[in-house]
Structure formats: structure tokens, C-alpha cells
Design a protein around this motif. Structure first.
Motif, PDB file in Angstrom:
ATOM      1  N   GLU A   1      76.151  50.117  95.668  1.00 47.63           N
ATOM      2  CA  GLU A   1      77.657  50.721  95.152  1.00 47.63           C
ATOM      3  C   GLU A   1      77.530  52.130  95.007  1.00 47.63           C
ATOM      4  N   LEU A   2      76.308  52.332  93.956  1.00 42.90           N
ATOM      5  CA  LEU A   2      76.300  53.779  93.388  1.00 42.90           C
ATOM      6  C   LEU A   2      76.228  54.882  94.570  1.00 42.90           C
ATOM      7  N   VAL A   3      75.341  54.400  95.701  1.00 42.31           N
ATOM      8  CA  VAL A   3      75.126  55.313  96.616  1.00 42.31           C
ATOM      9  C   VAL A   3      76.510  55.633  97.417  1.00 42.31           C
ATOM     10  N   GLY A   4      77.259  54.394  97.642  1.00 42.13           N
ATOM     11  CA  GLY A   4      78.666  54.700  98.298  1.00 42.13           C
ATOM     12  C   GLY A   4      79.775  55.350  97.602  1.00 42.13           C
ATOM     13  N   HIS A   5      79.702  55.125  96.155  1.00 43.60           N
ATOM     14  CA  HIS A   5      80.637  55.719  95.420  1.00 43.60           C
ATOM     15  C   HIS A   5      80.460  57.228  95.387  1.00 43.60           C
ATOM     16  N   ILE A   6      79.207  57.688  95.352  1.00 44.51           N
ATOM     17  CA  ILE A   6      78.856  59.101  95.732  1.00 44.51           C
ATOM     18  C   ILE A   6      79.091  59.830  96.967  1.00 44.51           C
ATOM     19  N   ARG A   7      79.002  58.925  97.790  1.00 43.38           N
ATOM     20  CA  ARG A   7      79.042  59.478  99.117  1.00 43.38           C
ATOM     21  C   ARG A   7      80.744  59.562  99.401  1.00 43.38           C
ATOM     22  N   ASP A   8      81.327  58.861  98.741  1.00 46.35           N
ATOM     23  CA  ASP A   8      82.825  58.804  98.877  1.00 46.35           C
ATOM     24  C   ASP A   8      83.364  60.220  98.208  1.00 46.35           C
ATOM     25  N   LEU A   9      82.685  60.515  96.834  1.00 47.93           N
ATOM     26  CA  LEU A   9      83.250  61.510  96.185  1.00 47.93           C
ATOM     27  C   LEU A   9      82.684  62.798  96.889  1.00 47.93           C
ATOM     28  N   LEU A  10      81.684  62.819  97.636  1.00 47.17           N
ATOM     29  CA  LEU A  10      81.265  64.152  98.368  1.00 47.17           C
ATOM     30  C   LEU A  10      82.333  64.100  99.574  1.00 47.17           C
ATOM     31  N   GLY A  11      82.570  63.153 100.223  1.00 46.21           N
ATOM     32  CA  GLY A  11      83.489  63.147 101.325  1.00 46.21           C
ATOM     33  C   GLY A  11      84.973  63.597 100.928  1.00 46.21           C
ATOM     34  N   LYS A  12      85.242  63.110  99.828  1.00 48.53           N
ATOM     35  CA  LYS A  12      86.707  63.629  99.349  1.00 48.53           C
ATOM     36  C   LYS A  12      86.626  65.228  98.961  1.00 48.53           C
ATOM     37  N   ASP A  13      85.412  65.619  98.334  1.00 47.52           N
ATOM     38  CA  ASP A  13      85.298  67.025  98.008  1.00 47.52           C
ATOM     39  C   ASP A  13      85.270  68.012  99.131  1.00 47.52           C
ATOM     40  N   ALA A  14      84.654  67.459 100.384  1.00 54.79           N
ATOM     41  CA  ALA A  14      84.388  68.236 101.633  1.00 54.79           C
ATOM     42  C   ALA A  14      85.733  68.462 102.310  1.00 54.79           C
ATOM     43  N   HIS A  15      86.569  67.633 102.241  1.00 57.09           N
ATOM     44  CA  HIS A  15      87.824  67.963 102.947  1.00 57.09           C
ATOM     45  C   HIS A  15      89.122  68.400 101.863  1.00 57.09           C
TER      46      HIS A  15
END
Length: 257
Positions: free
Chosen positions: A242-256
Motif C-alpha cells: 500500500e505504501l509503495v503504491g501510494h507513493i507511485r501514484d503520487l509520482l505518476g500524478k506529479d510527472a503528468h
């Protein structure tokens, strides 16, 4: 809280290069004793630049950087750094490489006095029998353990780690993360880790700062609520995912954005 209650304090730190290129702006960070903070972010977020400012290697354009109640205006004995490569001098033995920072700052006499401490550190990382071995005879993981000793020999109040194990194979990297965690817990170390590995950030950190670019800012401060000491078996747990997925989602949002 007042700044003096923290080991390390950054307030309103910004960095702008000639030509007006703004790397990041208005960064605020506080480190309580013994806390390990990881930072992840998209390319261009300014992670390595932030670490260099924390180390006193480059000055901020604006803001304050304070370690143990004193402004950081340049490299200091109470700041330990570790990089991607071990950067050991090939003509010096392991123990000579460990005391090298002391020799450069204070002379050969002080380096000789630090010999016993360097040997204790080598014992701490399981390399006491390799004290008189040259870097060319060490594996990558062993060389990085010598680098850990060199970082610790001056009893730094703050450890700054710039992707220290990214050049190692996966199994060795896992081992070194567990080794570094053990050492940090034994010494109550305060640390700041720059990494591109989300799993490494979660395993090593009490908090993870997610940085976005253009200009770099902290988009979220994620608390890692896993018990210590961490183990590699935790990677397979639901909470870790869950922690890894949450951070990955944040990075994906920031990248776009």
C-alpha cells in the motif's frame, strides 16, 4: 517547535541558478534525533541539489540551513556523506581510506589516533580481517561497507546518503540496506536518503518526502508506519504494498502535471 529542538533544520530554502532556472523553492525540513527520512521524486525535482545544500557543498539562494544550532555554510565534520560509488583511493588500505577525511582535515597525527576507532567500525561491519586490504581486492558490497565506516569515523550528527547502493546487484543491495539499518539503529543515527527505489525508501525510512519538479517542491510527507527493525519479509506484506503504491501514484500524478 523551535529550531533548536531539531538535529537539522531547513527553513524556506530555495535554489535558483544563473539565468533564472529555479531548481526548488520554499523547502522546510525538520529532523528529530534518530529519524530516517527518504526522498523520492521525478527527474529534475532537485533531490541531489537539496542533498548538496544540506551537506554545505553549495549554498542556497534563499533560506536557512542549521545543524546542531549552527548554520551550515560549508562542509563540516559533523556531516557524513555516502555516494553511489565507494570512491576509495586504490593505493590506500581499507583502514587508511576510513581515516582519510581526518587526515585531510587534521593531519596524519590525528589520523593515527583514529586508527583504533576505524578498526572498531570495521568490526561493526564485519570487515576487521580486511583492514589492510586494498580496494581492488574488495567486492562492491565490501567497498561500500568501508565507505560506511569512513562516513561514521567522525561521529557525524547527520548522515546524507545519495543512492549509496544503486550500483550494486539486487541481492547485495538488500543486504547492504539491512546492514545500514542495523548500524543506524545501533548508533541512533539521523539520516537523509536520496533514492529512486520506492521499496528501498519504504524499508529504510521513517518518513518519505515525495518531490515534484518545475520547480521542486514537497508534494507529500508520507509516514512509514512499519515497525523497526525492518525485514526483507515485510516487502511481501499488504501494508508495504500500500505504501509503495501510494507513493507511485503520487509520482505518476506529479510527472503528468
Amino acid at each position: 517547535m523551535a529550531a533548536y529542538q531539531y538535529v537539522y533544520h531547513m527553513s524556506g530554502v530555495s535554489k535558483t541558478y544563473p539565468g533564472g532556472k529555479k531548481t526548488f523553492e520554499n523547502i522546510h525540513l525538520n529532523f528529530l534525533p534518530g529519524v530516517k527520512i527518504g526522498v523520492v521524486g521525478v527527474n529534475g525535482a532537485g533531490k541531489s541539489t537539496l542533498l548538496k545544500i544540506m551537506a554545505g557543498l553549495i549554498p542556497p539562494t534563499k533560506g536557512r540551513v542549521i545543524l546542531q544550532n549552527r548554520p551550515v555554510t560549508g562542509p563540516r565534520r559533523d556531516i557524513g556523506m555516502m555516494f553511489q560509488q565507494a570512491t576509495l583511493l586504490p593505493w590506500k588500505t581499507a583502514v587508511e581510506n576510513i581515516v582519510l577525511p581526518i587526515e585531510i582535515r587534521e593531519g596524519r597525527g590525528a589520523a593515527k589516533q583514529a586508527h583504533d576507532k576505524a578498526m572498531d567500525l570495521l568490526e561493526l561491519v564485519g570487515l576487521k580481517d580486511f583492514a589492510n586490504v586494498y580496494p581492488g581486492e574488495l567486492s562492491g558490497g565490501m567497498a561500500q561497507r568501508v565507505s560506511i565506516c569512513r562516513m561514521l569515523v567522525s561521529d557525524p550528527a547527520m548522515l546524507l546518503l545519495d543512492e549509496p547502493f544503486s550500483a550494486l546487484d539486487e541481492l547485495t543491495r538488500d543486504f547492504m540496506n539491512m546492514e545500514l539499518q542495523r548500524i543506524c539503529l545501533e548508533r541512533g543515527a539521523t539520516a537523509f536518503l536520496v533514492t529512486h527505489s520506492l521499496a528501498e525508501a519504504v524499508i529504510m525510512s521513517d518518513r518519505i518526502l515525495v518531490m515534484k519538479a518545475r520547480p521542486g517542491q514537497i508534494s507529500e510527507d508520507v509516514v512509514v508506519d512499519l515497525p523497526r527493525p525492518r525485514t526483507l519479509e515485510m516487502i511481501n506484506t499488504e501494508r508495504f504494498g500500500e505504501l509503495v503504491g501510494h507513493i507511485r501514484d503520487l509520482l505518476g500524478k506529479d510527472a503528468h502535471e
